[in-house]
Scaffold this active site. Structure first.
Site, PDB file in Angstrom:
ATOM      1  CE  LYS A  91      11.193 -10.453 135.966  1.00  0.00           C
ATOM      2  NZ  LYS A  91       9.979 -10.162 136.700  1.00  0.00           N
TER       3      LYS A  91
ATOM      4  CE1 TYR B  35       3.741 -14.001 140.204  1.00  0.00           C
ATOM      5  CE2 TYR B  35       5.793 -13.086 139.339  1.00  0.00           C
ATOM      6  CZ  TYR B  35       5.014 -14.183 139.676  1.00  0.00           C
ATOM      7  OH  TYR B  35       5.508 -15.454 139.491  1.00  0.00           O
TER       8      TYR B  35
ATOM      9  CG  ASP C  21       9.138  -7.242 143.936  1.00  0.00           C
ATOM     10  OD1 ASP C  21      10.178  -7.142 143.264  1.00  0.00           O
ATOM     11  OD2 ASP C  21       8.353  -8.209 143.856  1.00  0.00           O
TER      12      ASP C  21
HETATM   13  C1  LIG Z   1       9.495 -11.209 137.827  1.00  0.00           C
HETATM   14  C2  LIG Z   1       9.121 -10.696 139.147  1.00  0.00           C
HETATM   15  C3  LIG Z   1       9.313 -11.450 140.322  1.00  0.00           C
HETATM   16  C4  LIG Z   1       9.717 -12.882 140.304  1.00  0.00           C
HETATM   17  O1  LIG Z   1      10.991 -13.092 139.754  1.00  0.00           O
HETATM   18  P1  LIG Z   1      11.333 -14.531 139.144  1.00  0.00           P
HETATM   19  O2  LIG Z   1      12.784 -14.417 138.803  1.00  0.00           O
HETATM   20  O3  LIG Z   1      10.422 -14.716 137.965  1.00  0.00           O
HETATM   21  O4  LIG Z   1      11.069 -15.538 140.195  1.00  0.00           O
HETATM   22  C5  LIG Z   1       9.061 -10.845 141.526  1.00  0.00           C
HETATM   23  N1  LIG Z   1       8.642  -9.587 141.602  1.00  0.00           N
HETATM   24  C6  LIG Z   1       8.440  -8.825 140.514  1.00  0.00           C
HETATM   25  C7  LIG Z   1       8.004  -7.397 140.661  1.00  0.00           C
HETATM   26  C8  LIG Z   1       8.647  -9.364 139.241  1.00  0.00           C
HETATM   27  O5  LIG Z   1       8.390  -8.633 138.154  1.00  0.00           O
END
Ligand SMILES: *Cc1c(COP(=O)(O)O)cnc(C)c1O
Length: 428
Positions: free
Chosen positions: A267, A144, A239
């Site tokens: 985050k 994701y 990511d």
């Molecule tokens: C949460 C998440 C995102 C997206 O971040 P948002 O602040 O929700 O847009 C992207 N990559 C990873 C791995 C995530 O866990």
């Protein structure tokens, strides 16, 4: 007014918010219950509007590594608040956080802040395409990277939760630019990247997959990605929105000793306020406007309150590195849950990486989406409901990570195991 009060919060939310929520997984659809409405949270505890208290393993989906409402973070926000809110002009606190992040992550010399992880992922892809002049991107099944158009192909998190392989509204032409490969499958991925070679701008990967539940990389998977992308002049993007400052202060890239070209963060770096970032070597980052030709912007990017909250969080983490303790606590919890599951003859794979863990209701270890999808979501939903009744809050989906933070004491870990025993008993 009276009529409003007679409706439940959930009914009222469904009248005015699409699906009753502002992010799909919050609707608790996958666990067959009404969502809880949060009144407040502190440390490892979360309190709902009915006054019930839960040991919280969602932790805001990752930011709250210090626990909810940590005094150092709250104080930093309060202090920054005195100066006003958003200025749309540079502030010193943006540079201070950028300096801290660049010092921590070996792959980052310069970065740019955004307001979410989604935005950072979208921007990093644009930069990769701009730099390489190529259009295809490679992602992994169950990975994701936010909800940008090109990422919503076999994605994890909510897409996996609701069984959506793709999203309506994404033009075929955009989806066709995304190539999806199986996470952790070294020979298949290696062969595909060698074959696709010069058409691929970047490979984007969660170094530890955490949006199909927690799936650690097989030995050699990340180093293979590094080797073959370098050889094909493809940019490698980690990511680290979840893993950054969580697996280690320097993120997964310091744990696995693989250096990506670009890194995405979010985050934890916002300390609980909206924030994302992407960064890399100066040679790449200087291709962004205003010095370069890749456009990217944001009215609220680098918001001073988020910067202050993030900086306070990182400073605390640096001054009191919790990583060995978090991993040990998580290990104790995971070992305990495995024992309890075995005692109850429940086929459960409890998987962990650092302070991230997931209990998959599966017979075999989960190594990627092909195995993750075989887990019993019904069993998970049942477990979720039993644990909720015992005062333990897990993510409302089999395909999300549980988060352990510094506020999860040994006592709370014991209480969680006690609740898990009762839950498995109730399920048997
Ligand atoms: C949460 C998440 C995102 C997206 O971040 P948002 O602040 O929700 O847009 C992207 N990559 C990873 C791995 C995530 O866990």
């Amino acid at each position: 007014m009276k009529r409003v009060r007679r409706r439940s919060l959930w009914q009222e939310a469904q009248r005015f918010l699409a699906g009753g929520v502002n992010s799909p997984v919050r609707a608790f659809q996958a666990v067959g219950e009404e969502p809880l409405f949060v009144s407040r949270a502190r440390g490892a505890y979360l309190f709902d509007e009915r006054g019930r208290r839960y040991i919280d393993y969602i932790q805001g989906w990752g930011p709250a590594i210090l626990g909810h409402a940590h005094p150092a973070v709250m104080a930093a926000i309060r202090q920054q608040l005195q100066q006003g809110l958003a200025f749309g002009l540079p502030t010193a606190v943006e540079t201070a956080l950028a300096r801290e992040i660049a010092a921590a992550l070996p792959s980052i010399e310069q970065l740019r802040f955004t307001s979410s992880g989604t935005e950072a992922c979208m921007s990093a892809i644009r930069l990769a395409r701009g730099v390489t002049g190529r259009t295809k991107i490679v992602k992994f099944e169950g990975g994701y990277h936010g909800h940008g158009d090109g990422f919503l192909v076999k994605a994890g998190s909510g897409m996996a939760t609701f069984g959506l392989a793709s999203s309506a509204g994404v033009p075929k032409a955009v989806a066709d630019e995304t190539i999806v490969l199986p996470y952790n499958n070294v020979p298949v991925v290696h062969e595909a990247l060698e074959r696709l070679g010069s058409s691929v701008a970047c490979v984007i990967v969660e170094p530890v997959a955490a949006n199909m539940g927690v799936v650690a990389p097989e030995p050699g998977f990340l180093s293979m990605l590094r080797q073959v992308t370098k050889q094909q002049q493809i940019l490698l993007i980690f990511d680290e929105v979840i893993t950054g400052f969580r697996l280690a202060y320097g993120g997964a890239q310091t744990v696995f000793k693989v250096r990506p070209d670009l890194t995405i963060l979010g985050k934890i770096i916002g300390g609980g306020l909206p924030c994302g970032a992407f960064g890399g070597p100066r040679a790449l980052m200087s291709r962004l406007a205003p010095t370069g030709d890749v456009y990217q912007a944001g009215t609220l990017s680098g918001h001073p309150l988020a910067m202050a909250a993030g900086l306070a969080t990182l400073r605390w983490l640096k001054a009191h590195p919790p990583y060995a303790l978090l991993a040990a606590r998580t290990r104790r919890l995971v070992d305990g849950l495995r024992r309890i599951a075995a005692d109850s003859k429940m086929p459960v794979q409890v998987q962990a990486s650092g302070s991230l863990w997931t209990a998959f209701f599966a017979r075999r270890p989960v190594t990627g989406w092909a195995t993750a999808r075989q887990a019993s979501t019904e069993r998970y939903a049942q477990w979720f409901r039993c644990l909720r009744r015992e005062g333990v809050l897990l993510p409302p989906s089999q395909f999300e990570a549980c988060f352990v933070g510094v506020a999860h004491t040994d006592g709370l870990v014991d209480a969680t195991m006690h609740a898990a025993r009762a839950a498995f008993r109730a399920m048997a």
